[in-house]
Design a protein around this motif. Structure first.
Motif, mmCIF file in Angstrom:
data_model
loop_
_atom_site.group_PDB
_atom_site.id
_atom_site.type_symbol
_atom_site.label_atom_id
_atom_site.label_comp_id
_atom_site.label_asym_id
_atom_site.label_seq_id
_atom_site.Cartn_x
_atom_site.Cartn_y
_atom_site.Cartn_z
ATOM 1 N N ALA A 129 -2.862 27.715 -14.614
ATOM 2 C CA ALA A 129 -3.133 26.275 -14.540
ATOM 3 C C ALA A 129 -3.500 25.864 -13.120
ATOM 4 N N ASP A 130 -3.301 26.735 -12.162
ATOM 5 C CA ASP A 130 -3.555 26.390 -10.768
ATOM 6 C C ASP A 130 -5.047 26.092 -10.562
ATOM 7 N N GLY A 131 -5.326 24.919 -10.045
ATOM 8 C CA GLY A 131 -6.709 24.568 -9.738
ATOM 9 C C GLY A 131 -7.472 23.912 -10.877
ATOM 10 N N VAL A 132 -6.824 23.739 -12.029
ATOM 11 C CA VAL A 132 -7.502 23.079 -13.141
ATOM 12 C C VAL A 132 -7.599 21.588 -12.822
ATOM 13 N N ILE A 133 -8.787 21.022 -12.994
ATOM 14 C CA ILE A 133 -9.002 19.612 -12.656
ATOM 15 C C ILE A 133 -9.208 18.815 -13.945
ATOM 16 N N THR A 134 -8.401 17.788 -14.122
ATOM 17 C CA THR A 134 -8.465 17.021 -15.358
ATOM 18 C C THR A 134 -8.377 15.531 -15.071
ATOM 19 N N SER A 135 -8.720 14.741 -16.071
ATOM 20 C CA SER A 135 -8.640 13.295 -15.916
ATOM 21 C C SER A 135 -7.724 12.724 -16.980
ATOM 22 N N LEU A 136 -6.944 11.718 -16.590
ATOM 23 C CA LEU A 136 -6.039 11.099 -17.551
ATOM 24 C C LEU A 136 -5.672 9.705 -17.048
ATOM 25 N N ASN A 137 -5.050 8.934 -17.943
ATOM 26 C CA ASN A 137 -4.681 7.581 -17.560
ATOM 27 C C ASN A 137 -3.355 7.536 -16.792
ATOM 28 N N TYR A 138 -2.726 8.693 -16.626
ATOM 29 C CA TYR A 138 -1.447 8.702 -15.922
ATOM 30 C C TYR A 138 -1.212 10.067 -15.298
ATOM 31 N N SER A 139 -0.539 10.049 -14.181
ATOM 32 C CA SER A 139 -0.049 11.283 -13.601
ATOM 33 C C SER A 139 1.287 10.930 -12.961
ATOM 34 N N PRO A 140 2.289 11.778 -13.111
ATOM 35 C CA PRO A 140 3.596 11.458 -12.524
ATOM 36 C C PRO A 140 3.507 11.257 -11.023
ATOM 37 N N SER A 141 2.457 11.788 -10.383
ATOM 38 C CA SER A 141 2.418 11.697 -8.929
ATOM 39 C C SER A 141 1.731 10.437 -8.422
ATOM 40 N N ILE A 142 1.418 9.503 -9.315
ATOM 41 C CA ILE A 142 0.867 8.221 -8.853
ATOM 42 C C ILE A 142 1.894 7.573 -7.931
ATOM 43 N N GLU A 143 1.402 7.050 -6.802
ATOM 44 C CA GLU A 143 2.352 6.453 -5.856
ATOM 45 C C GLU A 143 2.305 4.935 -5.929
ATOM 46 N N ASN A 144 3.280 4.362 -6.577
ATOM 47 C CA ASN A 144 3.502 2.913 -6.521
ATOM 48 C C ASN A 144 4.955 2.665 -6.905
ATOM 49 N N PRO A 145 5.510 1.517 -6.505
ATOM 50 C CA PRO A 145 6.949 1.296 -6.728
ATOM 51 C C PRO A 145 7.321 1.321 -8.200
ATOM 52 N N GLU A 146 6.420 0.817 -9.064
ATOM 53 C CA GLU A 146 6.716 0.792 -10.500
ATOM 54 C C GLU A 146 6.905 2.217 -11.032
ATOM 55 N N ASN A 147 6.014 3.095 -10.605
ATOM 56 C CA ASN A 147 6.103 4.469 -11.083
ATOM 57 C C ASN A 147 7.358 5.150 -10.554
ATOM 58 N N GLU A 148 7.673 4.843 -9.326
ATOM 59 C CA GLU A 148 8.863 5.447 -8.724
ATOM 60 C C GLU A 148 10.115 5.055 -9.519
ATOM 61 N N ARG A 149 10.218 3.759 -9.821
ATOM 62 C CA ARG A 149 11.361 3.271 -10.576
ATOM 63 C C ARG A 149 11.391 3.885 -11.988
ATOM 64 N N PHE A 150 10.218 3.890 -12.595
ATOM 65 C CA PHE A 150 10.102 4.438 -13.954
ATOM 66 C C PHE A 150 10.538 5.902 -13.989
ATOM 67 N N GLN A 151 9.968 6.692 -13.091
ATOM 68 C CA GLN A 151 10.302 8.112 -13.103
ATOM 69 C C GLN A 151 11.777 8.349 -12.782
ATOM 70 N N LYS A 152 12.295 7.574 -11.836
ATOM 71 C CA LYS A 152 13.677 7.778 -11.404
ATOM 72 C C LYS A 152 14.647 7.484 -12.563
ATOM 73 N N ASP A 153 14.445 6.318 -13.196
ATOM 74 C CA ASP A 153 15.359 5.938 -14.270
ATOM 75 C C ASP A 153 15.186 6.817 -15.511
ATOM 76 N N TYR A 154 13.949 7.248 -15.733
ATOM 77 C CA TYR A 154 13.715 8.117 -16.885
ATOM 78 C C TYR A 154 14.415 9.455 -16.665
ATOM 79 N N MET A 155 14.264 9.962 -15.470
ATOM 80 C CA MET A 155 14.911 11.220 -15.103
ATOM 81 C C MET A 155 16.425 11.099 -15.257
ATOM 82 N N ALA A 156 16.966 9.956 -14.811
ATOM 83 C CA ALA A 156 18.415 9.768 -14.896
ATOM 84 C C ALA A 156 18.871 9.769 -16.356
ATOM 85 N N ALA A 157 18.076 9.191 -17.227
ATOM 86 C CA ALA A 157 18.485 9.068 -18.625
ATOM 87 C C ALA A 157 18.218 10.338 -19.426
#
Lengths: 388, 338, 291, 248
Positions: free
Chosen positions: A264-292
């Protein structure tokens, strides 16, 4: 399975003065058994998290959720939808993973004027020629996800592409959308095949053909088990060393990329979401989802999360007026983990960013996604949609 | 041989009345379940006709369900045939496909027949799945229902629709019951019991197998035309071989070679599935366990066991009434069926 | 492209690899079919067992080879238990009973996999030793697939020797041909059947664990492989090693070259071949029992 | 009524039926005798149509039937019974006989009416049950019958195909001496205008029933004549002493 979730708050009641209070009931119609069960569970988890995050200040209004299993069978999905609308008297339905189930439900929700907030199924027609004011999609359309890759690849100097996808409606729509934008931008599709859906486990023959086609790269749509098999075999045949792989982002979804290994290394794809998007909403979402749930939230979970948020925001905006609620669903705008979202009034499809990202596999096998480009506010053409 | 015994008629009448009552009294979801039961009952009783009475255990029965549904869709939506006429006309390709399958497989028996029908079903499935003219994997939506408003019946009313489906199922049951007591039905049972002997007695076996297969296919196709109107939608999923397997499970759990048993089985499995899925997503597991237990318990199924129990009771009663030693062997409707 | 011998050769290897996998699955099924007329639809579930158990062993021990050796044995034990508890009781019943019983098992296994291993597809890595590729005729080919081909051929050879050159093999052949006669000659057909059944399970488990690094491991993989396997068994003819290998090669090659040459028909080709076989030679190509 | 002309059949190099000829007049009862491996069963299968001959002719009532399928020959009037019981387990005696009669009388087509219940068929079934001694067991399921009764029903089913020529394949195989006598008496009681060809192993049965005897050995007819002549024939005795000593 039927689970009831209550979210209400008395505290806020004193602060706002709603004209009246309403008890909202929303049906979650998702596959909880069968091949898409994992998707159904992710979307539900995301939806519940949104109700937790945003549903605390509903005032006198209450929100009750009713879950029903579609089993990925259109007739079952329709029967459950009828049950939700006619018996449980829900105010809206959300969920729907497979396009087949969506197609089966379309006329029913249209005729009964039940808002359906689609949290996955991407069939272009449902926000195109068969659109309905009652079908609001917060996930994606098949075309939307793939179109941006065409011009992007041409710009990066990729001129010749070989395409592969499973032989069913979604697979064909994804490839058609990509091929169109790619050729319009000056690229050339040198060949391609549609592989029997869920019957192809051995991609060897197709990969061998792709490798011999003389293309600059391969563009594919595969998801789930097929994605794992495809990417692994792509590596096994050593094609990763001479022909880059592109595709829609489900190919390297965080859910499966671990099982795909080095290939999978180097495969380039397009999508409407990636966990690595940097914004506060995503940070909160990922953090709380991970916790649960003790794992990173997937692109399916985020769709459930945004569907839940859309419904909650619409409730808040309606002041206990259910008729207003139906109208407000398509007017909600917010910035979520995926960035800014709004519903296109012309089609009721979501307008959102599409992220083009590269999957990186480190030596120790851990994976990450590096966002190479963000195509902002991707909007579908009406494609024959007439709202009425 | 098939006899519409008092017990069978009583159970059939009871189920019919229960169906009609449910059509008007049950909640909306109850009506959905009722229609689902009736559709499976049609599939199961026609499969019992073929497999239980005719000895042709098919794993391709769902293909006819799909052929009926798609034929109805093509006729109403593409060819503009009025729905009522389309329902009747859609049965023609079902009968033809069943008849052809019967001819082609007339020399194939046992597990080979199972495999041949499985292959047939899968071919139809793959053809539909890959055919974009037929909507491919997504199927076709917006299927019209028959319009009986001229005689004051509104098929869009869920109660009326459910009631109509129950009546249709009852009629098909009566037709198959009649066919099984006809010369053809007798011959079919004879074929099941001893095909070689039937041939030696001068019967052209293949025409009868073809006819049986055609009739069973027609009934399954009829169910398909109703299913298409019920969900107003058809998709290749209707024809999945596991659907055929599920119908076979209903036949067995209800009681093979009893005609009414499979109807009981359809109701049982559908209700069980809904009850179990109230508290777990793993209903497959429980159906699997039920099936295995039922088979290990003798494979008579629910209704079959009831019938055997009643037969035992009446035998004991008549033995008590007669002097010991004077009893003659009873005609056992279950004989050779255990 | 189609005139490039290297390309065609690689496609041939692809076909051979798929054939060998089918062979591992179909041979056990075919001989149990032939020996006792026993229809086991749960054979695919045993294959999936091999893959799932193999996955877990590989994760625990960190070694694919441990999984490769232990998973088939575990499946063999599962098979033996199934035999003792259920299958023995219906083995002389008609095909209908057997089909339904094993259909019930499919349902049970399906949910068991979901409960134990979850709904997500899992991946197994090929052993480091074989996780590379080699160059043949200017084409790259994964070494692991060559290993699979070799494994299939080795199993074929071992089974052939066992059937043709050993006493047990002679007993199996005699019992397939005529079980009554064989039991008159003092063969314990019951025990023989048990042994054959367990061997079939072992091979199904082996196929599962061997396929895991190429395909992914997920609930539902059993149903996907079941149908091609049944087709091989019926086309090849019940109860014969020759039938199983010829059937596997036919279907494997037909699928592979069908996909490349006539993709529109690829999905239906094997069904067409099956239909044609049943019409023209209802007993299959090489039935063990002369009729 | 039944005429076999120079009939031959070979399996590979083995000529199992070698130039066999004989004829049966209407009402004649002929027994074909021969040791195991003499080609009796092959001859029988050639007559019923299970096998087709390499050369020669078979005529039934003047019609050459070589090319006909077994069921077509049945319709022409050739009935048969089986060496091993071949009944409809699960059906009663009456149901079996009525079914067989319905097939013969082409009343099996209707999807609506029960032709097996037609008055003519019901009466005839009762008559046949009487002929084979099963009147009292007419409502008993076949699988509940004794072995002897099953043999009788076997013949009953053959009769129910209302043949002009009845072929019987070792009808007394596996039956005890008492039953054999009863069987002989039963055949004796069948209508005199019925032509019967019996393949037999047991000499006594043959001599009790037969009007004429054909003896086969290695696929060839070695004797054709009356039972009396057969008893005194040197060739028959040779085969008889050589192979049938155990039965004597």
């Amino acid at each position: 399975m039927r689970k009831t979730f209550m979210a209400s708050a008395v505290l806020a009641a004193a602060l706002t003065l709603p004209a009246q209070a309403a008890d909202y009931k929303v049906g979650l119609l998702l596959p909880y058994s069968g091949v898409y069960a994992s998707l159904g569970n992710d979307i539900t988890a995301g939806f519940n998290l949104a109700v937790e995050h945003f549903g605390k200040d509903l005032g006198d209004d209450t929100l009750t959720l009713v879950q029903e299993d579609t089993e990925v069978k259109p007739p079952v999905g329709l029967a459950k939808a009828r049950k939700l609308v006619l018996q449980d008297k829900v105010d809206a339905i959300s969920g729907i993973v497979s396009s087949g189930v969506l197609a089966a439900l379309r006329d029913f929700v249209h005729q009964t004027e039940t808002p359906l907030v689609v949290a996955n199924a991407g069939n272009d027609q449902m926000t195109g020629e068969r659109c309905s004011p009652y079908i609001i999609r917060v996930s994606f359309s098949n075309g939307q996800v793939n179109r941006p890759m065409g011009p992007w690849l041409v710009e990066k100097g990729v001129k010749k592409i070989y395409t592969l996808a499973p032989d069913y409606a979604a697979g064909r729509q994804m490839i058609e959308a990509f091929s169109k934008s790619f050729t319009e931008a000056g690229g050339e599709i040198v060949g391609g095949q549609f592989t029997p859906f869920r019957k192809t486990k051995d991609f060897g023959p197709y990969l061998t053909a792709a490798a011999a086609s003389g293309a600059d790269g391969i563009f594919v749509f595969y998801a789930g088990g097929e994605a794992i098999g495809f990417v692994k075999q792509y590596g096994e045949f050593g094609i990763n060393e001479k022909m880059p792989l592109y595709g829609s982002g489900w190919l390297t979804s965080p859910l499966y990329v671990g099982a795909e290994g080095k290939a999978a290394d180097g495969v380039i794809t397009s999508l409407n979401y990636s966990p690595s998007i940097e914004n506060p909403e995503n940070e909160r979402f990922q953090k709380d989802y991970m916790a649960a749930h003790d794992r990173a939230a997937s692109e399916y979970a985020v769709q459930g999360y945004d569907a839940g948020r859309l419904i909650v925001e619409a409730i808040k905006a309606s002041g206990g007026d259910k008729a207003a609620f139906k109208k407000n669903l398509s007017k909600v705008k917010f910035s979520g983990p995926r960035g800014p979202l709004e519903i296109d009034p012309a089609t009721n499809n979501i307008v959102q960013n599409i992220y083009i990202y590269e999957t990186k596999v480190a030596e120790d096998g851990s994976t990450s996604q590096e966002i190479l480009d963000t195509v902002e506010a991707v909007r579908d053409a009406p494609n024959g949609c007439q709202m009425n | 041989m098939y006899y519409p015994s008092k017990l069978r008629s009583a159970v059939a009448a009871l189920l019919f009345v229960a169906g009609i009552v449910a059509a008007f009294q049950a909640g909306y979801f109850g009506k959905e379940i009722l229609v689902e039961i009736a559709l499976y009952a049609l599939l199961a009783l026609s499969l019992d006709f073929l497999a239980g009475f005719g000895g042709m255990v098919s794993l391709g029965h769902a293909a006819f369900y799909g052929i009926g549904g798609y034929a109805y869709v093509i006729m109403t939506m593409e060819a503009g045939v009025p729905p009522l006429a389309a329902m009747a006309l859609a049965l023609v390709p079902c009968f033809a496909a069943g008849w052809l399958l019967g001819i082609v497989t007339s020399k194939v028996r046992g597990i080979f027949y199972i495999m041949a029908t499985l292959a047939f079903g899968q071919m139809i499935y793959v053809f539909t799945f890959q055919n974009r003219m037929l909507g491919g994997s997504d199927g076709v939506a917006g299927v019209p229902r028959i319009d009986l408003t001229a005689i004051g019946i509104d098929m869009n009313d869920p109660s009326i629709f459910a009631c109509a489906v129950v009546v249709a199922t009852g009629l098909v049951y009566l037709v198959f019951s009649r066919i099984l007591t006809s010369s053809f039905g007798r011959t079919l049972v004879g074929l099941h019991r001893n095909e070689n002997r039937m041939r030696a007695l001068g019967l052209s076996v293949r025409w009868y197998k073809a006819m049986a297969s055609g009739l069973a296919g027609t009934a399954a196709g009829f169910a398909g035309t109703i299913a298409a109107q019920h969900t107003m939608f058809v998709s290749p999923g209707m024809m999945d071989w596991t659907t055929s397997g599920e119908v076979l499970i209903m036949v067995i759990l209800g009681g093979l070679e009893t005609l009414i048993g499979p109807v009981v089985g359809a109701a049982f499995v559908v209700l069980l599935k809904h009850e179990i899925s109230e508290f777990t997503n793993h209903w497959h597991f429980f159906i699997g366990v039920f099936l295995i237990v039922a088979i290990l318990a003798g494979g008579r199924g629910l209704y079959g066991s009831l019938e055997a129990g009643v037969a035992r009771l009446t035998r004991r009663k008549s033995e008590r009434e007669q002097e010991p030693g004077k009893t003659t062997a009873q005609k056992n409707p279950e004989a050779g069926n255990a | 492209m189609l005139t490039d011998p290297g390309y065609l050769f690689v496609q041939f290897l692809n076909g051979l690899q798929f054939s060998m996998l089918l062979f591992l699955l179909s041979v056990g099924l075919s001989v149990t079919f032939g020996l006792m007329n026993f229809v086991n639809l749960a054979h695919g579930a045993l294959y999936a067992c091999g893959a799932f158990i193999g996955y877990s062993i590989a994760v625990w021990t960190g070694s694919f080879w441990a999984a490769f050796l232990l998973a088939p044995l575990a499946v063999c034990v599962i098979g033996a238990v199934l035999y003792g508890v259920l299958i023995r009781q219906v083995r002389s019943a008609g095909p209908l009973t057997q089909v339904l019983l094993t259909f019930g098992l499919i349902f049970i296994f399906l949910d068991a996999f979901r409960v134990i291993w979850g709904d997500l597809a899992l991946g197994v890595s090929a052993p480091t030793l074989l996780a590379t590729n080699i160059h043949i005729f200017g084409q790259t080919y994964p070494l692991y697939r060559l290993f699979l081909i070799a494994l299939g051929l080795a199993v074929y050879l071992i089974l052939w020797l066992a059937l043709e050159r050993t006493n047990i093999g002679a007993m199996v052949r005699a019992s397939v041909d005529n079980a009554e006669m064989a039991s008159c000659l003092g063969v314990n057909v019951e025990r023989l059947f048990f042994a054959v059944f367990c061997t079939g399970c072992l091979l199904a488990g082996l196929a599962g664990v061997a396929a895991a690094p190429i395909f992914s491991v997920y609930p539902g993989m059993d149903l996907e492989i079941l149908i091609p396997t049944l087709i091989v068994v019926v086309i090849g003819g019940l109860g014969s090693l020759k039938g199983a290998i010829v059937g596997s090669l036919l279907i494997g090659m037909l699928q592979t070259f069908g996909q490349v040459l006539i993709p529109q028909l690829a999905g239906s080709l094997s069904y067409i071949l099956l239909g044609a076989t049943l019409i023209l030679r209802p007993e299959g190509l090489f039935p063990a029992r002369a009729h | 009524m039944l005429e076999v002309v120079e009939l031959s059949k070979a399996f590979g190099a083995l000529r199992v039926t070698n130039n066999v000829s004989f004829r049966l007049e209407k009402g004649e009862r002929r027994v074909v005798l021969g040791p195991n491996g003499a080609g009796k069963t092959t001859l029988f299968n050639l007559l019923t149509g299970e096998l087709s001959p390499d050369s020669g002719r078979i005529n039934i009532d003047g019609v050459t039937v070589n090319q006909m399928l077994p069921n077509e020959r049945v319709r022409l009037g050739l009935g048969r019974s089986f060496q091993k019981n071949n009944l409809f387990d699960g059906l009663t005696v009456g149901e079996s006989l009525r079914l067989a009669l319905a097939i013969k009388r082409q009343k099996t087509f209707s999807l609506w009416r029960d032709g097996t219940r037609d008055a003519g068929i019901v009466e005839r079934a009762e008559e046949i049950a009487g002929m084979v001694g099963l009147t009292s067991q007419i409502d008993v399921s076949c699988d509940a019958l004794s072995y002897g009764a099953r043999r009788q029903l076997e013949v009953g089913l053959a009769l129910a195909s209302e043949p002009k020529v009845l072929l019987m394949d070792e009808p007394t195989s596996g039956v005890g001496p008492d039953m054999t006598d009863a069987f002989t008496a039963m055949v004796g009681g069948l209508p005199r205008d019925l032509t019967i060809l019996i393949i037999e192993h047991d000499l006594d049965v043959a001599f009790d029933i037969a009007d004429s005897v054909t003896v086969l050995n290695f696929g060839k007819v070695v004797f054709d004549g009356t039972p009396e002549a057969a008893r005194t024939s040197r060739e028959v005795r040779e085969i008889y002493l050589g192979d049938w000593a155990g039965d004597a």
